[in-house]
Design a protein around this motif. Sequence first.
Motif, PDB file in Angstrom:
ATOM      1  N   VAL A 116     -12.941  -1.761   4.710  1.00 14.39           N
ATOM      2  CA  VAL A 116     -13.578  -1.343   5.993  1.00 14.39           C
ATOM      3  C   VAL A 116     -13.354  -2.592   7.182  1.00 14.39           C
ATOM      4  O   VAL A 116     -12.835  -2.181   8.124  1.00 14.39           O
ATOM      5  CB  VAL A 116     -15.017  -1.226   5.569  1.00 14.39           C
ATOM      6  CG1 VAL A 116     -15.884  -1.020   6.944  1.00 14.39           C
ATOM      7  CG2 VAL A 116     -15.100  -0.025   4.850  1.00 14.39           C
ATOM      8  N   PRO A 117     -13.591  -3.804   6.630  1.00 16.64           N
ATOM      9  CA  PRO A 117     -13.395  -4.809   7.807  1.00 16.64           C
ATOM     10  C   PRO A 117     -11.941  -4.933   7.847  1.00 16.64           C
ATOM     11  O   PRO A 117     -11.577  -5.490   9.199  1.00 16.64           O
ATOM     12  CB  PRO A 117     -14.042  -6.110   7.060  1.00 16.64           C
ATOM     13  CG  PRO A 117     -14.038  -5.891   5.536  1.00 16.64           C
ATOM     14  CD  PRO A 117     -14.260  -4.175   5.295  1.00 16.64           C
ATOM     15  N   PHE A 170     -11.870 -10.112  -4.128  1.00 18.12           N
ATOM     16  CA  PHE A 170     -12.678  -8.873  -3.845  1.00 18.12           C
ATOM     17  C   PHE A 170     -13.902  -9.212  -3.038  1.00 18.12           C
ATOM     18  O   PHE A 170     -14.489 -10.387  -2.959  1.00 18.12           O
ATOM     19  CB  PHE A 170     -13.071  -8.724  -5.569  1.00 18.12           C
ATOM     20  CG  PHE A 170     -12.120  -7.801  -6.218  1.00 18.12           C
ATOM     21  CD1 PHE A 170     -12.046  -6.511  -6.070  1.00 18.12           C
ATOM     22  CD2 PHE A 170     -11.602  -8.559  -7.141  1.00 18.12           C
ATOM     23  CE1 PHE A 170     -11.140  -5.776  -6.613  1.00 18.12           C
ATOM     24  CE2 PHE A 170     -10.670  -7.966  -7.866  1.00 18.12           C
ATOM     25  CZ  PHE A 170     -10.387  -6.706  -7.901  1.00 18.12           C
ATOM     26  N   GLY A 171     -13.893  -8.378  -2.195  1.00 21.21           N
ATOM     27  CA  GLY A 171     -15.544  -8.201  -1.287  1.00 21.21           C
ATOM     28  C   GLY A 171     -14.969  -8.974   0.228  1.00 21.21           C
ATOM     29  O   GLY A 171     -15.938  -9.238   0.716  1.00 21.21           O
ATOM     30  N   HIS A 172     -13.591  -9.485   0.123  1.00 22.03           N
ATOM     31  CA  HIS A 172     -13.415 -10.128   1.347  1.00 22.03           C
ATOM     32  C   HIS A 172     -13.699  -9.581   2.684  1.00 22.03           C
ATOM     33  O   HIS A 172     -13.700  -8.179   2.581  1.00 22.03           O
ATOM     34  CB  HIS A 172     -12.031 -10.608   1.354  1.00 22.03           C
ATOM     35  CG  HIS A 172     -11.514 -11.625   2.438  1.00 22.03           C
ATOM     36  ND1 HIS A 172     -12.069 -12.860   2.542  1.00 22.03           N
ATOM     37  CD2 HIS A 172     -11.018 -11.285   3.711  1.00 22.03           C
ATOM     38  CE1 HIS A 172     -11.350 -13.540   3.495  1.00 22.03           C
ATOM     39  NE2 HIS A 172     -10.639 -12.699   4.260  1.00 22.03           N
ATOM     40  N   SER A 173     -14.303  -9.844   3.824  1.00 19.89           N
ATOM     41  CA  SER A 173     -14.689  -9.391   4.695  1.00 19.89           C
ATOM     42  C   SER A 173     -14.342  -9.971   6.093  1.00 19.89           C
ATOM     43  O   SER A 173     -14.055  -9.143   7.185  1.00 19.89           O
ATOM     44  CB  SER A 173     -16.261  -9.368   4.917  1.00 19.89           C
ATOM     45  OG  SER A 173     -16.753 -10.746   4.877  1.00 19.89           O
ATOM     46  N   ASP A 174     -13.568 -11.168   6.163  1.00 24.13           N
ATOM     47  CA  ASP A 174     -13.178 -11.682   7.330  1.00 24.13           C
ATOM     48  C   ASP A 174     -11.365 -11.560   7.507  1.00 24.13           C
ATOM     49  O   ASP A 174     -10.846 -12.381   6.844  1.00 24.13           O
ATOM     50  CB  ASP A 174     -13.500 -12.929   7.525  1.00 24.13           C
ATOM     51  CG  ASP A 174     -13.250 -13.757   9.040  1.00 24.13           C
ATOM     52  OD1 ASP A 174     -12.503 -12.948   9.810  1.00 24.13           O
ATOM     53  OD2 ASP A 174     -13.356 -15.071   9.106  1.00 24.13           O
ATOM     54  N   TYR A 175     -10.948 -10.754   8.472  1.00 21.55           N
ATOM     55  CA  TYR A 175      -9.619 -10.395   8.212  1.00 21.55           C
ATOM     56  C   TYR A 175      -8.970 -10.826   9.640  1.00 21.55           C
ATOM     57  O   TYR A 175      -7.951 -10.499   9.952  1.00 21.55           O
ATOM     58  CB  TYR A 175      -9.245  -9.023   8.013  1.00 21.55           C
ATOM     59  CG  TYR A 175      -9.316  -8.675   6.535  1.00 21.55           C
ATOM     60  CD1 TYR A 175      -8.226  -8.989   5.697  1.00 21.55           C
ATOM     61  CD2 TYR A 175     -10.517  -8.297   5.952  1.00 21.55           C
ATOM     62  CE1 TYR A 175      -8.177  -8.485   4.515  1.00 21.55           C
ATOM     63  CE2 TYR A 175     -10.507  -8.004   4.613  1.00 21.55           C
ATOM     64  CZ  TYR A 175      -9.413  -7.935   3.670  1.00 21.55           C
ATOM     65  OH  TYR A 175      -9.530  -7.823   2.396  1.00 21.55           O
ATOM     66  N   GLN A 176      -9.850 -11.447  10.545  1.00 19.38           N
ATOM     67  CA  GLN A 176      -9.282 -12.019  11.697  1.00 19.38           C
ATOM     68  C   GLN A 176      -8.232 -12.706  11.877  1.00 19.38           C
ATOM     69  O   GLN A 176      -7.166 -12.487  12.493  1.00 19.38           O
ATOM     70  CB  GLN A 176     -10.613 -12.747  12.640  1.00 19.38           C
ATOM     71  CG  GLN A 176     -10.025 -13.158  14.164  1.00 19.38           C
ATOM     72  CD  GLN A 176     -11.263 -13.613  14.700  1.00 19.38           C
ATOM     73  OE1 GLN A 176     -12.450 -13.635  14.123  1.00 19.38           O
ATOM     74  NE2 GLN A 176     -11.029 -14.104  15.941  1.00 19.38           N
ATOM     75  N   THR A 177      -8.124 -14.013  10.785  1.00 19.31           N
ATOM     76  CA  THR A 177      -6.818 -14.640  10.900  1.00 19.31           C
ATOM     77  C   THR A 177      -5.604 -13.918  10.325  1.00 19.31           C
ATOM     78  O   THR A 177      -4.612 -14.194  10.696  1.00 19.31           O
ATOM     79  CB  THR A 177      -7.241 -15.937  10.198  1.00 19.31           C
ATOM     80  OG1 THR A 177      -8.495 -16.641  10.655  1.00 19.31           O
ATOM     81  CG2 THR A 177      -6.187 -16.815   9.670  1.00 19.31           C
ATOM     82  N   LEU A 223      -7.971  -4.517  12.333  1.00 20.14           N
ATOM     83  CA  LEU A 223      -6.594  -4.025  13.049  1.00 20.14           C
ATOM     84  C   LEU A 223      -6.905  -3.491  14.300  1.00 20.14           C
ATOM     85  O   LEU A 223      -6.462  -3.633  15.530  1.00 20.14           O
ATOM     86  CB  LEU A 223      -6.206  -2.992  12.157  1.00 20.14           C
ATOM     87  CG  LEU A 223      -5.565  -3.223  10.860  1.00 20.14           C
ATOM     88  CD1 LEU A 223      -4.999  -2.205  10.243  1.00 20.14           C
ATOM     89  CD2 LEU A 223      -4.282  -3.974  10.914  1.00 20.14           C
ATOM     90  N   ALA A 224      -8.020  -2.681  14.607  1.00 28.64           N
ATOM     91  CA  ALA A 224      -8.557  -1.993  15.698  1.00 28.64           C
ATOM     92  C   ALA A 224      -8.928  -2.980  16.825  1.00 28.64           C
ATOM     93  O   ALA A 224      -8.773  -2.784  17.871  1.00 28.64           O
ATOM     94  CB  ALA A 224      -9.587  -0.833  15.487  1.00 28.64           C
ATOM     95  N   ASN A 225      -9.741  -3.962  16.303  1.00 29.46           N
ATOM     96  CA  ASN A 225     -10.358  -4.991  17.183  1.00 29.46           C
ATOM     97  C   ASN A 225      -9.149  -5.893  17.760  1.00 29.46           C
ATOM     98  O   ASN A 225      -9.228  -6.118  19.145  1.00 29.46           O
ATOM     99  CB  ASN A 225     -11.209  -5.919  16.567  1.00 29.46           C
ATOM    100  CG  ASN A 225     -12.387  -5.534  15.978  1.00 29.46           C
ATOM    101  OD1 ASN A 225     -12.830  -4.562  16.664  1.00 29.46           O
ATOM    102  ND2 ASN A 225     -13.130  -6.215  15.088  1.00 29.46           N
ATOM    103  N   ILE A 240      -0.501 -11.186  11.092  1.00 27.44           N
ATOM    104  CA  ILE A 240       0.499  -9.935  10.892  1.00 27.44           C
ATOM    105  C   ILE A 240       1.075  -9.774  12.363  1.00 27.44           C
ATOM    106  O   ILE A 240       2.534  -9.396  12.348  1.00 27.44           O
ATOM    107  CB  ILE A 240      -0.329  -8.942  10.497  1.00 27.44           C
ATOM    108  CG1 ILE A 240      -0.782  -8.718   9.108  1.00 27.44           C
ATOM    109  CG2 ILE A 240       0.354  -7.410  10.788  1.00 27.44           C
ATOM    110  CD1 ILE A 240      -1.635  -7.836   8.690  1.00 27.44           C
ATOM    111  N   LYS A 241       0.330  -9.999  13.374  1.00 29.88           N
ATOM    112  CA  LYS A 241       0.865  -9.831  14.830  1.00 29.88           C
ATOM    113  C   LYS A 241       2.145 -10.941  14.959  1.00 29.88           C
ATOM    114  O   LYS A 241       2.928 -10.465  15.620  1.00 29.88           O
ATOM    115  CB  LYS A 241      -0.196  -9.917  15.697  1.00 29.88           C
ATOM    116  CG  LYS A 241      -1.229  -8.803  15.660  1.00 29.88           C
ATOM    117  CD  LYS A 241      -2.529  -8.866  16.650  1.00 29.88           C
ATOM    118  CE  LYS A 241      -1.740  -8.828  18.173  1.00 29.88           C
ATOM    119  NZ  LYS A 241      -2.952  -8.703  19.021  1.00 29.88           N
ATOM    120  N   LYS A 242       1.694 -12.287  14.427  1.00 32.72           N
ATOM    121  CA  LYS A 242       2.950 -13.236  14.716  1.00 32.72           C
ATOM    122  C   LYS A 242       4.069 -12.990  14.000  1.00 32.72           C
ATOM    123  O   LYS A 242       5.224 -12.911  14.333  1.00 32.72           O
ATOM    124  CB  LYS A 242       2.074 -14.338  14.339  1.00 32.72           C
ATOM    125  CG  LYS A 242       2.964 -15.542  14.644  1.00 32.72           C
ATOM    126  CD  LYS A 242       2.535 -16.936  14.316  1.00 32.72           C
ATOM    127  CE  LYS A 242       3.479 -18.152  14.415  1.00 32.72           C
ATOM    128  NZ  LYS A 242       2.699 -19.161  14.078  1.00 32.72           N
TER     129      LYS A 242
END
Length: 422
Positions: free
Chosen positions: A241-242, A208-215, A247-249, A220-222
């Motif tokens: 939100v993040p 809960f509250g996780h905010s770093d979805y870069q990895t 996804l957009a970034n 998902i892309k891989k």
Amino acid sequence: MKRRPFLKSTIAASALMLSGLFPFTVQAAETIKVGILHSLSGTMAISETSLKDMALMAIDEINAKGGVLGKQLEPVVVDPASNWPLFAERGRQLLTQDKVAVTFGCWTSVSRKSVLPVYEELNGLLFYPVQYEGEELSPNVFYTGAAPNQQAIPAVEYLMSEDGGAAKRYFLLGTDYVYPRTTNKILRAFLMTKGVAEKDIEEVYTPFGHSDYQTIVASIKKFSAGGKTAVISTVNGDSNVPFYKELANQGLEATDVPVVAFSVGEEELRGIDTKPLVGHLAAWNYFQSVENPVNSEFVAKWKAYAKAKGLPGAAKAVTNDPMEATYVGINMWAQAVEKAGTTKVDKVRDALAGQTFAAPSGYTLTMDKTNHHLHKPVMIGEIQEDGQFSVVWETSSPIRAQPWSPYIEGNDKKPDYAVTSN
């Protein structure tokens, strides 16, 4: 000789009570207390605050029409602050101290499961307005959100269809608690009955509250390089939100890898630039954009209420599925109390069986006579630039909830037993 002063004081007290000047009045007996148990702070406030406000609007409407059993409804609002054990504590407070006749509340399944033993112990009545994983039937809960066969399963069937993109691989992304894990257990089993291999299913959870979805978005892309992929998101609360921003970034568009969300609606999208998200999906039983006279009135009333009460973001006030479920639930409960002629839980429980309500979804919804779930339509919506959804698929009529999934081993033998009172 000592009885006369007591008699005088009793007569005087009675006169003061009649005049309204006595400090202890009988006001409580003139109202019916209604509990509202939603997180107004913490990670789930982004989703739950609007349910509190919708409950208050529904109560105001009912009171304006004369209340219930000739009495005004008195809301008692408590904030469990996205703290799961605190839900149980606040629920017990509502039942034992505030003496509420009914409670409308919870969002996450972990919050519902926290309060469930309290409501069963004290024979309280809880209306739960959010989609969930099923696998539960309680005589003390009425489930006005979707069971898996009213949201998750139809959404995956759509993704597998030609219209939905004919996905062959599935990335199951969720918040780490009971609803996402159980729902994904059901979905994994369902996918395998459809011939999807284990290697084509990936499952990832975040707190809960996780905010770093870069990895995770990079993963998902891989994963999507291995074939036509769809993401099934059971991410809850402000983590959405993040996630959508990432996804957009990373330029992951719906035409490449569509995301279908089970916990993202109009309210969550208010805080996001939705232009890069156009085409991603959500599965619900109601969208603000559905066109029918009941919904037009419902949306207009909500916008007017938000403006009149000065709610945050009132200029862009939106409705969503759990808000509609809250509204339906409160009105069904009021109808059942009128039918029962009392607020006593056992009588109201029986009176709720078979109750109907013309809902903003455009359908007349029915409370099932045995399993405490609403019969609901299923809709899949596509995100638009304005943060609304365009319905791309829906059932032709409401469908009956199947709380126990046949895709989990042994559940096909689970009886569809009644949870009404004896």
